[in-house]
Design a protein around this motif. Sequence first.
Motif, mmCIF file in Angstrom:
data_model
loop_
_atom_site.group_PDB
_atom_site.id
_atom_site.type_symbol
_atom_site.label_atom_id
_atom_site.label_comp_id
_atom_site.label_asym_id
_atom_site.label_seq_id
_atom_site.Cartn_x
_atom_site.Cartn_y
_atom_site.Cartn_z
ATOM 1 N N ALA A 268 31.977 8.904 8.872
ATOM 2 C CA ALA A 268 31.570 10.273 8.614
ATOM 3 C C ALA A 268 30.464 10.290 7.577
ATOM 4 O O ALA A 268 30.373 9.427 6.718
ATOM 5 N N SER A 269 29.605 11.267 7.646
ATOM 6 C CA SER A 269 28.513 11.363 6.682
ATOM 7 C C SER A 269 28.172 12.819 6.401
ATOM 8 O O SER A 269 28.157 13.647 7.298
ATOM 9 N N ARG A 270 27.889 13.108 5.134
ATOM 10 C CA ARG A 270 27.413 14.441 4.762
ATOM 11 C C ARG A 270 25.899 14.418 4.632
ATOM 12 O O ARG A 270 25.308 15.225 3.951
ATOM 13 N N PHE A 271 25.285 13.421 5.278
ATOM 14 C CA PHE A 271 23.837 13.279 5.167
ATOM 15 C C PHE A 271 23.119 14.522 5.674
ATOM 16 O O PHE A 271 23.686 15.390 6.318
ATOM 17 N N LEU A 272 21.816 14.556 5.406
ATOM 18 C CA LEU A 272 20.949 15.567 5.986
ATOM 19 C C LEU A 272 20.992 15.419 7.501
ATOM 20 O O LEU A 272 21.528 14.449 8.016
ATOM 21 N N PRO A 273 20.418 16.374 8.251
ATOM 22 C CA PRO A 273 20.419 16.236 9.715
ATOM 23 C C PRO A 273 19.975 14.842 10.139
ATOM 24 O O PRO A 273 19.092 14.239 9.543
ATOM 25 N N ARG A 274 20.584 14.325 11.201
ATOM 26 C CA ARG A 274 20.433 12.925 11.589
ATOM 27 C C ARG A 274 18.968 12.493 11.712
ATOM 28 O O ARG A 274 18.598 11.391 11.320
ATOM 29 N N MET A 275 18.136 13.341 12.256
ATOM 30 C CA MET A 275 16.748 12.932 12.458
ATOM 31 C C MET A 275 15.994 12.793 11.152
ATOM 32 O O MET A 275 14.914 12.216 11.104
ATOM 33 N N GLN A 276 16.552 13.334 10.056
ATOM 34 C CA GLN A 276 15.852 13.254 8.781
ATOM 35 C C GLN A 276 16.215 12.010 7.989
ATOM 36 O O GLN A 276 15.379 11.449 7.297
ATOM 37 N N HIS A 277 17.468 11.545 8.079
ATOM 38 C CA HIS A 277 17.822 10.412 7.231
ATOM 39 C C HIS A 277 17.402 9.078 7.828
ATOM 40 O O HIS A 277 17.368 8.080 7.120
ATOM 41 N N GLY A 278 17.071 9.015 9.116
ATOM 42 C CA GLY A 278 16.467 7.818 9.683
ATOM 43 C C GLY A 278 17.415 6.697 10.025
ATOM 44 O O GLY A 278 16.967 5.673 10.545
ATOM 45 N N GLY B 31 0.794 -1.222 0.000
ATOM 46 C CA GLY B 31 0.000 0.000 0.000
ATOM 47 C C GLY B 31 0.823 1.267 0.000
ATOM 48 O O GLY B 31 0.296 2.355 0.261
ATOM 49 N N LEU B 32 2.117 1.162 -0.314
ATOM 50 C CA LEU B 32 2.963 2.351 -0.359
ATOM 51 C C LEU B 32 2.850 3.046 -1.706
ATOM 52 O O LEU B 32 2.566 2.412 -2.733
ATOM 53 N N SER B 33 3.096 4.338 -1.706
ATOM 54 C CA SER B 33 3.218 5.106 -2.944
ATOM 55 C C SER B 33 4.547 5.829 -2.907
ATOM 56 O O SER B 33 5.184 5.931 -1.849
ATOM 57 N N HIS B 34 4.969 6.346 -4.066
ATOM 58 C CA HIS B 34 6.274 7.007 -4.116
ATOM 59 C C HIS B 34 6.341 8.222 -3.195
ATOM 60 O O HIS B 34 7.415 8.601 -2.730
ATOM 61 N N GLY B 35 5.198 8.823 -2.915
ATOM 62 C CA GLY B 35 5.169 10.008 -2.060
ATOM 63 C C GLY B 35 4.973 9.708 -0.592
ATOM 64 O O GLY B 35 4.911 10.632 0.223
ATOM 65 N N SER B 36 4.875 8.439 -0.233
ATOM 66 C CA SER B 36 4.672 8.074 1.176
ATOM 67 C C SER B 36 5.859 8.516 2.025
ATOM 68 O O SER B 36 7.004 8.541 1.567
ATOM 69 N N ASP B 37 5.573 8.863 3.279
ATOM 70 C CA ASP B 37 6.641 9.184 4.221
ATOM 71 C C ASP B 37 7.196 7.893 4.811
ATOM 72 O O ASP B 37 6.441 6.957 5.102
ATOM 73 N N PRO B 38 8.514 7.804 5.003
ATOM 74 C CA PRO B 38 9.080 6.602 5.615
ATOM 75 C C PRO B 38 8.527 6.380 7.017
ATOM 76 O O PRO B 38 8.371 7.336 7.790
ATOM 77 N N ASP B 39 8.215 5.141 7.336
ATOM 78 C CA ASP B 39 7.748 4.776 8.669
ATOM 79 C C ASP B 39 8.828 3.940 9.337
ATOM 80 O O ASP B 39 8.993 2.762 9.039
ATOM 81 N N PHE B 40 9.584 4.577 10.233
ATOM 82 C CA PHE B 40 10.691 3.898 10.886
ATOM 83 C C PHE B 40 10.279 3.192 12.175
ATOM 84 O O PHE B 40 11.126 2.663 12.889
#
Length: 643
Positions: free
Chosen positions: A94-104, A29-38
């Motif tokens: 090390a990571s250049r990821f987005l802020p930690r809470m965003q990349h999950g 039931g996922l779509s491309h616009g779904s928010d990740p559910d961690f």
Amino acid sequence: MHPVSETDESSLSHKEVIEASWYRCESYGLSHGSDPDFGERQAGEVSALLDQHHNLVKTTESEVLPYYENILTNSSCIIVLADSRGQVLNTWGASRFLPRMQHGLLPGHLWKEEGVGTNAIGTALATGQAVQVNRDEHFLRANRFMAGSASPIFDTQKSLVGVLDISTDAYLPQDHTLGLVKLMSLCVENQLILSAFQDNYHILTISTHTRSLDSHWAALVVIDSEGVIISSNRRASIMLSDHLALMNVEELFGCRVRDLINQPATVPLSLMVQGRFRVWVRVQPPAKPSLALVLPDYRTHANYEQPKAQLQPKAQPTPAQTNSLPDDVIPFAELEQGDDTLRKMLHQAKKIIEKDIPILISGETGAGKEVLVRSLHYHSSRANAYFVAVNCASIPTELVESELFGYEKGAFTGASSRGYQGLIRRAHKGTLFLDEIGEMPIHVQARLLRVLQDRIVTPLGSTESYPVDIRLVSATNRDLKHEIAAGRFRQDLYYRIAGLNLEILPLRQRQDKAALIQYIFKRICREYESAGMSLEVRRLLESHPWPGNVRQLVNVLKVALAMADGELLELEHLPLDILEEIRLSPNSEMDEDNTGGDSEDMDTSCNLAEQIPQLYARFGGNISKTARAAGVSRNTVYKYLNL
């Protein structure tokens, strides 16, 4: 897209694996616009999770990651360990990821396909195989800022216990990380087997060649005292049989269990696998046998007579022969491949090694100082004694004295109740190699000087001294005379260790650079299957200055060969950080302004923005062919394709 059963996925192409995953995501039931559910984390759950998987986390962090630290240091990767449910246990790097809470990618977060869509961790769990998920291959748009490569980890009973993942937010593709993460997951599995069984069981290391017995690709088989196989790694199943569980090694190898378990640990044994092909087997005895073997003493018999002593001529020690060298020792004659300066230096070293004259070797980090010293030791009359290498820079300052000189039990807080012999005494009758001696604390230098002068060691907390007979070789990447002037190194110690001064040239200055690269490549190919090296790769490797010297070259070739997986080594198999390093080097053959080369009927004056997409389509999405045809670098292709 069409549904595919999980049992079929091991034979699917990469594209089919991704399509099957997308189909599953749609069924959830996922779509491309779904928010990740961690998932939701409750207080204390992460601590409980880490306690539950303590052994897996500790093994990965302590026994495996240190061997790959130099490869990942300069990359923008984050290493992720997850359990069999897809819950993140820990992350490193090390990571250049987005802020930690965003990349999950946080401990406790769940990365199963049901909630996060197609992703490296979740898809590896769903398929039970290593998988790479590129940026746009993620089902959820929210995850398309990164690319990931993941490989499952199986425990001693072949049960999937976790997943090791390397993710990056870099814009360049990370194909080489798939081969790297496979190697790392195999290493974790091997360490799990060793930690579980090495104390009480015999462990067999098996390979088709003696030189590969120390490789991560070697097969591991665990047997009990009756010869019954109680565990093995995945490589053993592939090499030997899919049905090893509870098989007896007598059935597998056609030899007696007694002969096998009594084989010396240092001597590999050649055996036939069910009469089909020959392998080499190294037998590691239990570290802590459950029952002590009590041997009868026939001297207690009433009729025993003491034999008369007979004088025998004392055997003279002889240097080791080339065919008896350990696999990780390079034959002395092969240390140079045509460099006149190095040849003269090796000639001097070979003459001195049998004399009581200390040797000091200088050279840049990674130039091969320890490789030279190990070869000298095993070609000397001390080859049958210990070679003890001490990296003075890696020992904490407060522990240097106790590590070098040893200590008595109770000598200080935290000391072992049994005491410790010390590295210098361990090298008795052998060779002591003090690497990075310029890093040794000044107060330890004074004590080392006394040991070298008197050849006597007094452990910490002891009043007893022990004579030592050592061959001393030291090495440094510092200018010790400058260190003396600055007051950081004792002048009297310098003259004690600098009997013969040798200098190993950096790889970029060696006359035999091209031949040496080929030699190293062939040695590494003993562990990895390979169809050879392309001319393009060879030219790039030969033109690169290699700031990390031979050590860097070896690491790059190992990763590239793992990624090539038996095919011809091409440019795309090289790690991207080294490609970028080569591109930025002064004599680079990958200069983006270089528009010459193999353009196929293309007018180089054309607009690259139009030319590159056309070539990309013509060559079916092959980046290397597109770059060659356009006469530009792969980075330029990525830029114009917005990849």
